[in-house]
Design an enzyme around this catalytic site. Sequence first.
Site, PDB file in Angstrom:
ATOM      1  CG  ASP D   8      73.187  14.638  46.628  1.00 40.55           C
ATOM      2  OD1 ASP D   8      72.063  15.108  46.876  1.00 40.55           O
ATOM      3  OD2 ASP D   8      73.598  13.580  47.138  1.00 40.55           O
ATOM      4  CG  ASN D  40      78.140  13.360  46.690  1.00 39.81           C
ATOM      5  OD1 ASN D  40      76.927  13.491  46.624  1.00 39.81           O
ATOM      6  ND2 ASN D  40      78.711  12.255  47.109  1.00 39.81           N
ATOM      7  CG  ASN D  67      75.503   8.035  51.743  1.00 36.95           C
ATOM      8  OD1 ASN D  67      74.851   8.964  51.254  1.00 36.95           O
ATOM      9  ND2 ASN D  67      76.164   7.171  51.013  1.00 36.95           N
ATOM     10  CG  HIS D  68      79.277  10.106  50.214  1.00 37.73           C
ATOM     11  ND1 HIS D  68      80.218   9.102  50.111  1.00 37.73           N
ATOM     12  CD2 HIS D  68      78.333   9.821  49.290  1.00 37.73           C
ATOM     13  CE1 HIS D  68      79.853   8.265  49.146  1.00 37.73           C
ATOM     14  NE2 HIS D  68      78.715   8.664  48.644  1.00 37.73           N
ATOM     15  CG  HIS D 175      71.391   8.546  48.634  1.00 38.75           C
ATOM     16  ND1 HIS D 175      72.750   8.509  48.891  1.00 38.75           N
ATOM     17  CD2 HIS D 175      71.038   7.252  48.444  1.00 38.75           C
ATOM     18  CE1 HIS D 175      73.177   7.253  48.871  1.00 38.75           C
ATOM     19  NE2 HIS D 175      72.171   6.477  48.588  1.00 38.75           N
ATOM     20  CG  HIS D 177      73.924  11.666  42.917  1.00 40.39           C
ATOM     21  ND1 HIS D 177      75.259  11.898  42.704  1.00 40.39           N
ATOM     22  CD2 HIS D 177      73.735  11.807  44.249  1.00 40.39           C
ATOM     23  CE1 HIS D 177      75.859  12.150  43.867  1.00 40.39           C
ATOM     24  NE2 HIS D 177      74.961  12.095  44.816  1.00 40.39           N
TER      25      HIS D 177
HETATM   26 FE   LIG Z   1      75.163  12.228  46.961  1.00 45.65          FE
HETATM   27 FE   LIG Z   2      74.291   9.950  49.446  1.00 46.43          FE
END
Ligand SMILES: [Fe+2]
Ligand SMILES: [Fe+2]
Lengths: 265, 265, 265, 265
Positions: D8, D40, D67-68, D175, D177
């Site tokens: 990410d 992100n 999810n973002h 996810h 991180h």
């Molecule tokens: Fe993320």
């Molecule tokens: Fe995420």
Amino acid sequence: MDILFIGDIVGRPGRKAVKGVLNDLKSNYKIDFVIANGENAAGGTGLTKKVAIELFNMGIDCLTMGNHVWDKKEIFDFINEEHRIVRPGNYPEGTPGCGSTILLKNNKKIGIINVSGRVFMDTLDCPFKTVERELINIKKHTNIIIVDFHAEATSEKVAMAWFLDGKVTAVLGTHTHVQTADERILPRDTAYITDVGMTGPYNSVLGIKADLVLKKFITQLPVSFKLAAGDKIFNGVVLNVDDKTGKAREIKRINLLIKSDEEKE
Amino acid sequence: MDILFIGDIVGRPGRKAVKGVLNDLKSNYKIDFVIANGENAAGGTGLTKKVAIELFNMGIDCLTMGNHVWDKKEIFDFINEEHRIVRPGNYPEGTPGCGSTILLKNNKKIGIINVSGRVFMDTLDCPFKTVERELINIKKHTNIIIVDFHAEATSEKVAMAWFLDGKVTAVLGTHTHVQTADERILPRDTAYITDVGMTGPYNSVLGIKADLVLKKFITQLPVSFKLAAGDKIFNGVVLNVDDKTGKAREIKRINLLIKSDEEKE
Amino acid sequence: MDILFIGDIVGRPGRKAVKGVLNDLKSNYKIDFVIANGENAAGGTGLTKKVAIELFNMGIDCLTMGNHVWDKKEIFDFINEEHRIVRPGNYPEGTPGCGSTILLKNNKKIGIINVSGRVFMDTLDCPFKTVERELINIKKHTNIIIVDFHAEATSEKVAMAWFLDGKVTAVLGTHTHVQTADERILPRDTAYITDVGMTGPYNSVLGIKADLVLKKFITQLPVSFKLAAGDKIFNGVVLNVDDKTGKAREIKRINLLIKSDEEKE
Amino acid sequence: MDILFIGDIVGRPGRKAVKGVLNDLKSNYKIDFVIANGENAAGGTGLTKKVAIELFNMGIDCLTMGNHVWDKKEIFDFINEEHRIVRPGNYPEGTPGCGSTILLKNNKKIGIINVSGRVFMDTLDCPFKTVERELINIKKHTNIIIVDFHAEATSEKVAMAWFLDGKVTAVLGTHTHVQTADERILPRDTAYITDVGMTGPYNSVLGIKADLVLKKFITQLPVSFKLAAGDKIFNGVVLNVDDKTGKAREIKRINLLIKSDEEKE
Ligand SMILES: [Fe+2]
Ligand SMILES: [Fe+2]
Ligand SMILES: [Fe+2]
Ligand SMILES: [Fe+2]
Ligand SMILES: [Fe+2]
Ligand SMILES: [Fe+2]
Ligand SMILES: [Fe+2]
Ligand SMILES: [Fe+2]
């Protein structure tokens, strides 16, 4: 026709409550068909064959389920053979049992759908799409369709009501074990209530002894739950339905307190 | 004395509903004191000073809050100065505002406690211990004590009722925006209802336009929510209280449908 | 001094792995003190007295726990008497057992704190405040302080690391059963790793047979879990600590694959 | 061929980190194809067209999401036209964008699948069935298939690894991180890691300023998050793949600390 839907029957006290009032209710309200949520009927969690038969013998025509459907393992043995039991239809394809059924009573066909919410609950398939899919088949056979939406969050339940308004006879919420006071006929003639409530021990937390639930909340330690004794509550709704169109004309809440005869218990 | 508690007031439609019926209700039920949950009073989420004053001017004596308490940032500026507003007491020590207040009306002191559930909600301190702690102080001043338990899960709410039975005048649930039909006086004279309900748009999902909520559930995409228009619902409970002992004698549900005068809107 | 911390020991395979490598590890790394997370040590969930003694006899000096702490009921009988076992300190006051302990080894005092996260976990007290409170006492006795933060969300774990940097020797995450690769010494000399990992069956899902976990995820039906067999993994970290200041000089990951001797099993 | 997957990318610091090291990494590891999780990449949440183009221009061949994905509204305008961006495939049918793509590089076809977990996350469709469905099509075109499983719970991620072992080239978690240290080649030649980690601010909580996240956890009040500054971390994995069979021969973690040149910032 007139349909009685009974909220989650909790264990022996719940079954006793049903036995005590069902015949009178049926004759008072001229009930043609009785549905009950049975996910807690056996000992408070799940359903056994013996208990299912006991409930059918009392005059219940159809049992719906919920998140407790698999709590008694023996259900896997009989759920496929018993078309009067429906479990949430949004379990994955291939799951034993069915998410809907069509039953014949007095020459009328009644479709019953059971579906579970996903908010604060298990990660099942989309309940909205599940109902839509079930409806395609049922609609071919009957317009009288009762949906038991077994869900936690009021937002998801009320949303389902609007989603199905005009498509089914009634959307009846279950699972929270507390009857709501928002029963209504929606603009397109679908009856709705967020939760029908429960049938079981009155002085309890959703059927369980209050001190045990409190101990759980306060200590965060494991506690084994037991059903409470004493007075019972009987929660349900009576639907008056137009047989041809399947439209709901009226939804009436039933909320009976059944005093326990201490001597007899 | 007689106390009216109004369920979550949702935005302008909710405030309009309060304005439309409050005076009549007060005189019909001889209400001495009015509490309302105000967590959604400003635009559907949170509370502003302007809206709080508007509500106090309508005749509301005390506002309770919930998980939406901080949605309008300006609340941090006035919550410490306004002793008629209480926010959930189980926020950590040092949080602006108070979890309880004691207000004087007609020479009588009324204690109001606001506390939030933890099940399916934010990770706050134990609500049971929080209330216990708040009670120590309030009990020194008055026996008339109303608890707004802002919580999601019926189990946690009913458990709180049993926990506080005999210790407070009433445990009134809020947050789900759906009124429940389980109002009762518990064995030790505490009034209880799982949820008082909401005051706001009737044809909606908890106040929000139904199609937007449905879009959210079905698509799982972000959707900006708007309040629904049209008819309104006013939900509340009226408590009849023994002034000396603080015991509840009666709890009555108020559930009013207020037809919208389309022309005027 | 040099401290070895062993990640969640899972059942008999985990204990076997410890037995197989601990003595060598201790001599290779000149380990002075051994801590292990034991929440899954007995059959995969919980801890029995017999298993605890078995682990102490292998050379483990202290056992930390987690959300599975109460899974074996008999722990209530011995946790209060065994000062070498710590359970999450953010259980409510009055809970059996302790959230921290101070142990003496080679004339040095080592403080061990166990605390649980709240994100996606049980609703316990604030872990940050809990640690702060535990530290007040421990700091009086020693600067060598190891915190086992048993938590799910990486955000909560990393946040705890920054919260405690400079205040403790090490913040070691457990619970996810997967070792992370982010071990580091923070700016103020606190060692940190998001998760130490697990010690148990290698070809598994967190210790459990993969096909059973998959069945659970795919069918959403109840499945009874069994521990996997075969190769084992041993996860841990070795800390090099300045005895006087309690500052961490180094954190090294241990990640051993222990081939199973099929014949012997 | 050799494939680099970057964890990410968090905001401008993450993009800067990529820019700083990507060319060297590509030549050192003879990388043929670069995938990065971009959920992100724009300001810490979501993705804009400008940022996507910036990343493609740096030498990234494909962006996966999570999810973002919908955080920046403008993504709805370009996700359907950009076949180098994939979003979790278990959003409902009809959702903009795709859950998989097949890209051509150096005459080789690479299939990329993005799918989201459901445990502790949004209520999407079953990730296992989603991947199975995506595979049917992709398998017709290529055996080189990389799955970005964007999920929280280690159990769900490791279960997916076993589910796909032998069916895809690699299952790479994103996810959390935080890079995990469990990279391995599974028995049937699928590469796996529970989490690739993140590329962004090093002294931070998942990219965010630590004091802000701590404030959120400790006060439970709303806090606006800002990205941290200073040193950066670059997390990724390099896969060595058999072009014909699509089998993974090796998975290597990349975990670079990029010191910030304070003067320049
Ligand atoms: Fe993320
Ligand atoms: Fe995420
Ligand atoms: Fe139930
Ligand atoms: Fe249920
Ligand atoms: Fe509300
Ligand atoms: Fe609320
Ligand atoms: Fe564990
Ligand atoms: Fe755990």
